[in-house]
Scaffold this motif. Structure first.
Motif, PDB file in Angstrom:
ATOM      1  N   SER B  35       0.825  -1.216   0.000  1.00  0.00           N
ATOM      2  CA  SER B  35       0.000   0.000   0.000  1.00  0.00           C
ATOM      3  C   SER B  35       0.854   1.260   0.000  1.00  0.00           C
ATOM      4  O   SER B  35       0.459   2.281  -0.561  1.00  0.00           O
ATOM      5  N   ILE B  38       1.669   1.721  -3.672  1.00  0.00           N
ATOM      6  CA  ILE B  38       0.458   2.095  -4.421  1.00  0.00           C
ATOM      7  C   ILE B  38       0.070   3.539  -4.109  1.00  0.00           C
ATOM      8  O   ILE B  38      -0.174   4.352  -5.005  1.00  0.00           O
ATOM      9  N   LEU B  39       0.060   3.852  -2.820  1.00  0.00           N
ATOM     10  CA  LEU B  39      -0.292   5.216  -2.407  1.00  0.00           C
ATOM     11  C   LEU B  39       0.657   6.243  -3.016  1.00  0.00           C
ATOM     12  O   LEU B  39       0.249   7.294  -3.503  1.00  0.00           O
ATOM     13  N   GLU B  41       2.434   5.902  -5.720  1.00  0.00           N
ATOM     14  CA  GLU B  41       2.187   6.000  -7.158  1.00  0.00           C
ATOM     15  C   GLU B  41       0.966   6.899  -7.433  1.00  0.00           C
ATOM     16  O   GLU B  41       1.023   7.810  -8.259  1.00  0.00           O
ATOM     17  N   ILE B  42      -0.107   6.623  -6.702  1.00  0.00           N
ATOM     18  CA  ILE B  42      -1.339   7.403  -6.921  1.00  0.00           C
ATOM     19  C   ILE B  42      -1.105   8.874  -6.607  1.00  0.00           C
ATOM     20  O   ILE B  42      -1.430   9.768  -7.395  1.00  0.00           O
ATOM     21  N   ARG B  45       0.795  10.495  -9.343  1.00  0.00           N
ATOM     22  CA  ARG B  45       0.025  10.690 -10.583  1.00  0.00           C
ATOM     23  C   ARG B  45      -1.031  11.769 -10.436  1.00  0.00           C
ATOM     24  O   ARG B  45      -1.303  12.521 -11.361  1.00  0.00           O
ATOM     25  N   GLN B  46      -1.630  11.825  -9.272  1.00  0.00           N
ATOM     26  CA  GLN B  46      -2.679  12.827  -9.031  1.00  0.00           C
ATOM     27  C   GLN B  46      -2.088  14.185  -8.644  1.00  0.00           C
ATOM     28  O   GLN B  46      -2.827  15.080  -8.282  1.00  0.00           O
ATOM     29  N   SER B  56       8.106   8.742  -8.568  1.00  0.00           N
ATOM     30  CA  SER B  56       7.073   7.723  -8.366  1.00  0.00           C
ATOM     31  C   SER B  56       7.688   6.358  -8.565  1.00  0.00           C
ATOM     32  O   SER B  56       8.676   6.219  -9.276  1.00  0.00           O
TER      33      SER B  56
END
Lengths: 259, 268
Positions: B35, B38-39, B41-42, B45-46, B56
């Protein structure tokens, strides 16, 4: 000439703010093959006395004579067994019992065989490759005795060797050590605070006083007790009368030093 | 008979409970790991976080593959690992030898005592520039940094352990007329082995510090160089990639030393 002489030995320790006399004017002569016990309370300087007898400490006064020669520095002629076994935990039993010969550069095949045989004689079989922590307390103490005997000393010093053992093991080991010492014809000197043990094992018993350690009295153990094994001695009627005699003597000194 | 069956059953249940618990712990460890990435990366990207600084995971991975293929990563990694391994082995060995010297001569130890305190208190990496001037801007200086950072603390810790060896072991040897050298080899050194190995564990970490700082200063090769280079050209993909690799290899080295420790001190 006596075999072993403690010739008017005194020893004082110095620190920055005090001097402590551990033993004072100890004089004793021992015959070859004799077994003597030093009996005294803690603080009677027994460890100091043994260290001096082993040549590890030079006394401030007096000297030690073995077989007509003065002892200066550690010598293989005197074997010293400590209160606990102090087997090296990182060495196997075999390496432990051979360490003395190795240090003295005498580790030949024959000597090695003799020492392993000694181990077997003590009832320790198939333990050569084991480590000390795999053995029981009694077994470890027997191995330590083998280590002390490995260099074939003429004189044995035993510093409360049975005090860390349970009672049953202690009685058994007393018998074993007693018979082995007689068998190998060693002269021996035992330090203990157990009156029974002193009577059971020895020919003469030397009472020491507390701080500084001085000889207060010497008892001779009756002939008929001397030849008996420690276990049998403990059941002999004369054992009890001697026990009481020594007990009273010790009590007297206790009260004297408390007043 | 019946009683034994019940006990077996209870034991089975107990074992099951243990495995279940272990699985949960593993699950959570894995969950946090995944997580986190993933967090990250998100968030990247955001644009919740600045991409330029925090990069990232995918970008770092792309760079990893690229650098791996052109060979530059492996050569730099190899150099840094080599320097670190040499640094901590030298540091531990020199420290142990110094400790032996201090044990040998109590007088020397008394004389050197205040100097050891000063040297220990001083931040060793501050000596970096001096090393570079004296030993030249290369491998030697960096290895020296990796060594010096651990040598004094090793000396102090190992010397303390030498002094704490039970005197009665020495007494046993003395009764056989052992020399000082024999006492050292038979009792002092082997009984201090666990301490020496555990300083090895600490020294792995220290040597990484020394080596990375050394590479910062020399700025020619190695993971430390990649970090400082990435920082200067503002390529934080490179900085983070180097950091991740350092984390992995420092852990591996630590685990290896721990394995050696378990093998060596089985019997104590």
């Amino acid at each position: 000439m006596p075999f072993f002489i403690i010739d008017h030995v005194s020893h004082t320790y110095f620190t920055k703010d005090s001097t402590t006399t551990a033993v004072e004017d100890i004089h004793l002569e021992m015959e070859e093959g004799e077994f003597i016990s030093f009996l005294g309370p803690s603080g009677c300087g027994k460890t100091t006395l043994l260290s001096i007898m082993a040549g590890l400490i030079e006394p401030t006064e007096g000297k030690i004579i073995l077989n007509g020669k003065q002892i200066k520095g550690a010598t293989p002629a005197v074997g010293y067994m400590l209160q606990q076994d102090y087997l090296f935990p990182w060495k196997t039993i075999e390496e432990n019992i051979l360490i003395g010969l190795k240090l003295l550069n005498q580790l030949g095949e024959e000597q090695k065989k003799r020492t392993i045989q000694l181990l077997h004689d003590m009832g320790l079989k198939h333990v050569e490759k084991l480590y000390p922590n795999q053995l029981s307390g009694g077994m470890r103490q027997r191995a330590a005795l083998v280590r002390t005997l490995s260099t074939n000393p003429k004189m044995l010093l035993l510093d409360e060797p049975f005090s860390a053992l349970d009672f049953q093991t202690k009685l058994k080991l007393e018998d074993l050590v007693f018979s082995k010492i007689k068998e190998y014809q060693k002269t021996a000197c035992l330090v203990t605070h157990d009156i029974g043990e002193a009577i059971a094992m020895s020919d003469r018993i030397v009472l020491l006083s507390r701080r500084p350690g001085k000889i207060t009295k010497i008892f001779s153990v009756p002939e008929e007790l001397r030849s008996l094994t420690p276990f049998k001695t403990r059941q002999h009627p004369k054992f009890h009368s001697l026990f009481e005699l020594i007990w009273k003597e010790l009590e007297q000194h206790e009260t004297k030093s408390n007043h | 008979m019946k009683r034994k069956a019940t006990i077996d059953l209870l034991h089975q249940q107990y074992l099951q409970k243990l495995t279940k618990e272990k699985r949960w712990i593993r699950f959570w460890q894995f969950f946090i790991f995944i997580s986190f990435f993933i967090l990250w990366e998100i968030a990247s990207r955001q644009t919740w976080i600045d991409q330029l600084i925090f990069s990232s995971p995918t970008k770092i991975f792309d760079l990893f593959v690229e650098k791996l293929l052109d060979g530059s990563l492996l050569s730099n990694l190899f150099i840094t690992v080599f320097e670190t391994v040499l640094g901590f082995i030298l540091g531990t060995m020199l420290g142990t030898m110094l400790a032996a010297l201090l044990w040998w001569s109590p007088k020397l130890s008394n004389i050197l005592d205040p100097y050891l305190v000063i040297l220990n208190a001083m931040p060793k990496v501050a000596l970096g520039p001096i090393f570079i001037v004296v030993l030249g801007p290369g491998l030697t200086s960096i290895i020296a940094m990796g060594t010096i950072i651990s040598v004094i603390i090793t000396t102090i810790v190992v010397y303390t352990s030498f002094k704490e060896v039970d005197q009665n072991y020495l007494k046993v040897l003395q009764t056989f007329g052992a020399t000082k050298k024999q006492m050292f080899m038979e009792a002092i050194l082997p009984s201090s082995f666990p301490t020496i190995i555990s300083t090895l564990k600490v020294n792995v970490g220290l040597s990484w510090v020394g080596v990375i700082v050394g590479e910062f200063l020399v700025s020619a090769k190695g993971l430390g160089y990649l970090i400082i280079y990435g920082f200067q050209v503002f390529n934080f993909n490179l900085v983070l990639l180097s950091l991740a690799i350092i984390a992995v290899f420092a852990t591996i080295m630590y685990q290896i030393v721990e394995l050696i420790e378990k093998k060596l001190i089985k019997n104590q």
